[in-house]
Design an enzyme around this catalytic site. Structure first.
Site, PDB file in Angstrom:
ATOM      1  N   TYR A  89      10.576  -3.112  -3.622  1.00 38.60           N
ATOM      2  CA  TYR A  89      10.564  -2.161  -2.509  1.00 38.60           C
ATOM      3  C   TYR A  89       9.498  -2.556  -1.489  1.00 38.60           C
ATOM      4  O   TYR A  89       9.762  -2.667  -0.287  1.00 38.60           O
ATOM      5  CB  TYR A  89      10.313  -0.744  -3.035  1.00 38.60           C
ATOM      6  N   ASP A 107      26.496   3.387   9.166  1.00 39.79           N
ATOM      7  CA  ASP A 107      25.818   2.648   8.111  1.00 39.79           C
ATOM      8  C   ASP A 107      25.152   1.429   8.739  1.00 39.79           C
ATOM      9  O   ASP A 107      25.818   0.649   9.438  1.00 39.79           O
ATOM     10  CB  ASP A 107      26.861   2.215   7.068  1.00 39.79           C
ATOM     11  N   ARG A 157       4.949   2.967 -15.720  1.00 43.04           N
ATOM     12  CA  ARG A 157       6.214   2.696 -15.036  1.00 43.04           C
ATOM     13  C   ARG A 157       6.069   1.347 -14.312  1.00 43.04           C
ATOM     14  O   ARG A 157       5.058   1.117 -13.635  1.00 43.04           O
ATOM     15  CB  ARG A 157       6.464   3.823 -14.023  1.00 43.04           C
TER      16      ARG A 157
HETATM   17  N1  UFG Z   1       4.497   9.771 -11.700  1.00 41.80           N
HETATM   18  C1  UFG Z   1       4.488  10.248 -12.983  1.00 41.80           C
HETATM   19  N2  UFG Z   1       5.580  10.921 -13.429  1.00 41.80           N
HETATM   20  C2  UFG Z   1       6.674  11.130 -12.651  1.00 41.80           C
HETATM   21  C3  UFG Z   1       6.667  10.640 -11.340  1.00 41.80           C
HETATM   22  C4  UFG Z   1       5.564   9.960 -10.887  1.00 41.80           C
HETATM   23  O1  UFG Z   1       3.528  10.077 -13.717  1.00 41.80           O
HETATM   24  O2  UFG Z   1       7.650  11.738 -13.139  1.00 41.80           O
HETATM   25  C5  UFG Z   1       3.322   9.051 -11.225  1.00 41.80           C
HETATM   26  C6  UFG Z   1       3.655   7.631 -10.818  1.00 41.80           C
HETATM   27  O3  UFG Z   1       3.601   6.769 -11.912  1.00 41.80           O
HETATM   28  C7  UFG Z   1       2.585   7.375  -9.775  1.00 41.80           C
HETATM   29  C8  UFG Z   1       2.340   8.740  -9.139  1.00 41.80           C
HETATM   30  O4  UFG Z   1       2.860   9.681 -10.064  1.00 41.80           O
HETATM   31  O5  UFG Z   1       1.423   6.974 -10.404  1.00 41.80           O
HETATM   32  C9  UFG Z   1       3.059   8.915  -7.833  1.00 41.80           C
HETATM   33  O6  UFG Z   1       4.420   8.543  -8.019  1.00 41.80           O
HETATM   34  P1  UFG Z   1       5.549   8.805  -6.943  1.00 41.80           P
HETATM   35  O7  UFG Z   1       6.820   8.292  -7.526  1.00 41.80           O
HETATM   36  O8  UFG Z   1       5.487  10.213  -6.499  1.00 41.80           O
HETATM   37  O9  UFG Z   1       5.102   7.917  -5.730  1.00 41.80           O
HETATM   38  P2  UFG Z   1       4.787   6.360  -5.697  1.00 41.80           P
HETATM   39  O10 UFG Z   1       3.294   6.236  -5.619  1.00 41.80           O
HETATM   40  O11 UFG Z   1       5.466   5.587  -6.748  1.00 41.80           O
HETATM   41  O12 UFG Z   1       5.552   5.922  -4.398  1.00 41.80           O
HETATM   42  C10 UFG Z   1       5.381   6.571  -3.190  1.00 41.80           C
HETATM   43  C11 UFG Z   1       6.654   6.427  -2.369  1.00 41.80           C
HETATM   44  C12 UFG Z   1       6.898   5.001  -2.062  1.00 41.80           C
HETATM   45  C13 UFG Z   1       5.689   4.382  -1.483  1.00 41.80           C
HETATM   46  C14 UFG Z   1       4.510   4.593  -2.373  1.00 41.80           C
HETATM   47  C15 UFG Z   1       3.246   4.037  -1.786  1.00 41.80           C
HETATM   48  O13 UFG Z   1       7.752   6.932  -3.093  1.00 41.80           O
HETATM   49  O14 UFG Z   1       7.964   4.918  -1.148  1.00 41.80           O
HETATM   50  O15 UFG Z   1       4.336   5.979  -2.556  1.00 41.80           O
HETATM   51  O16 UFG Z   1       2.142   4.561  -2.444  1.00 41.80           O
HETATM   52  F1  UFG Z   1       5.868   3.060  -1.335  1.00 41.80           F
END
Ligand code: UFG
Length: 328
Positions: free
Chosen positions: A143, A53, A282
């Site tokens: 994050y 860890d 979100r």
């Molecule tokens: N989304 C939805 N529904 C869901 C999940 C996601 O609409 O159930 C949307 C989110 O709101 C976002 C897009 O899909 O607009 C992508 O979401 P993700 O959770 O797949 O990815 P994120 O863009 O939030 O985050 C990812 C990585 C992070 C990183 C980020 C940088 O998980 O670690 O990309 O862009 F920091």
């Protein structure tokens, strides 16, 4: 001569794809993981495993003492934007604290190079233009802030102690090993592509689309999806590029797709509808994140799976073959 690399979080999603790439090249990866997120099934047979860890300074020191290392790749971290907005201090303490403890140990054990798994969540630019590596830093989530703290610490370790570093800011890592050895299995899963694929397969409830009022072409968030195997290749290249100086690369394909466009790609590839419901935004989501990856491309990075449908296809094939991911 084969080189030896320590990979923290090497049992996780992006880390395991790097471990495979190092092994394919004939190098020797050693995985450090506590399996809080990673999977034992993602560590190939024959790869040395250090179960430790990063919060434990004695364990970190003992791991680094098993060198010499040609470089340390640091993936192990909490990585959910949404979760970080519910528990920001945990993200700052764990991610930044663990990262700094590891950097400190690398300096003491004379590790020459450090490669950080960083993120596009450092940025929040208005509009939907490609984001270069020198764009203003403005994390919208704890994050992103936690990764920025590690980037800053690396700058000091470089300046004062001569630790060479690469900060690789991934846009949206997606897809699965094209040879079918590895895939994406987060518990809980929060990422768009695996959730959309499971919704299409009827393995989950309808997907919730977070936010339809963003200033984008269809109101949903735009992201730059980059294949996880192409990300792994960028890590290998970064180690070479660091001989010429510290590296900060934004890694994406330079093409943005909205949430609705990703759902359409999943429908094309799977031949099934993606049941979904529209919902509120979100917390912590930026409107549009698209990479300008010019420095990485100039250094010779050549993404091989840039087409969105190819990324979705590799993820879909792995999920079909592994409906329970790496198992219970
Ligand atoms: N989304 C939805 N529904 C869901 C999940 C996601 O609409 O159930 C949307 C989110 O709101 C976002 C897009 O899909 O607009 C992508 O979401 P993700 O959770 O797949 O990815 P994120 O863009 O939030 O985050 C990812 C990585 C992070 C990183 C980020 C940088 O998980 O670690 O990309 O862009 F920091």
């Amino acid at each position: 001569m084969p080189r030896r690399f320590l990979v923290t979080g090497g049992a996780g999603y992006v880390g395991s794809h790097l471990v495979a790439a190092l092994g394919d090249r004939g190098d020797t990866p050693v995985v450090l993981d506590n399996f809080s997120i990673g999977h034992r099934g993602a560590v190939p047979a024959g790869v040395q495993l250090i179960e430790a860890d990063l919060a434990d300074p004695v364990a970190v020191d003992a791991a680094l003492a098993q060198g010499p290392w040609d470089a340390v790749f640091h993936f192990a971290a909490l990585s959910q934007v949404g979760e970080s907005m519910r528990d920001p201090l945990r993200y700052l303490m764990e991610n930044a604290g663990n990262g700094m403890r590891l950097i400190d140990a690398c300096v003491r054990h004379r590790v020459p190079r450090f490669v950080l798994s960083s993120t596009a969540a450092l940025f929040n630019l208005p509009g939907d233009g490609p984001i270069p590596e020198n764009a203003p830093i403005d994390p919208q989530s704890a994050y992103g802030e936690s990764k920025w703290a590690i980037e800053r610490a690396l700058r000091w370790a470089s300046q004062v102690h001569g630790l060479r570093y690469a900060c690789l800011r991934y846009f949206n890592a997606a897809g699965a090993d094209p040879q079918g050895r590895l895939g994406e299995d987060h518990r809980p899963e929060t990422h768009l592509m695996p959730l959309a694929i499971d919704a299409a397969l009827g393995r989950r409830p309808p997907l919730t689309v977070f936010g339809t009022d963003y200033p984008t072409r269809d109101g949903t968030c735009v992201r730059d999806y980059i294949h996880v195997t192409d990300l792994a290749a960028a890590h290998l290249l970064a180690v070479e590029a660091m001989a010429r100086g510290d590296v900060r690369w934004n890694l994406g394909n330079g093409a943005g797709y909205s949430v609705m466009e990703v759902l359409q790609a999943v429908e094309r590839v799977t031949g099934r509808a993606v049941p979904h419901v529209l919902s509120d935004r979100r917390a912590g989501d930026a409107s549009s994140l698209v990479a300008s990856a010019e420095p990485a491309l100039r250094a010779g990075w050549q993404p091989r799976y840039a087409a969105l449908d190819d990324i979705v296809r590799t993820a879909f094939l792995w999920r079909q073959a592994h409906p329970n991911g790496y198992g219970s």
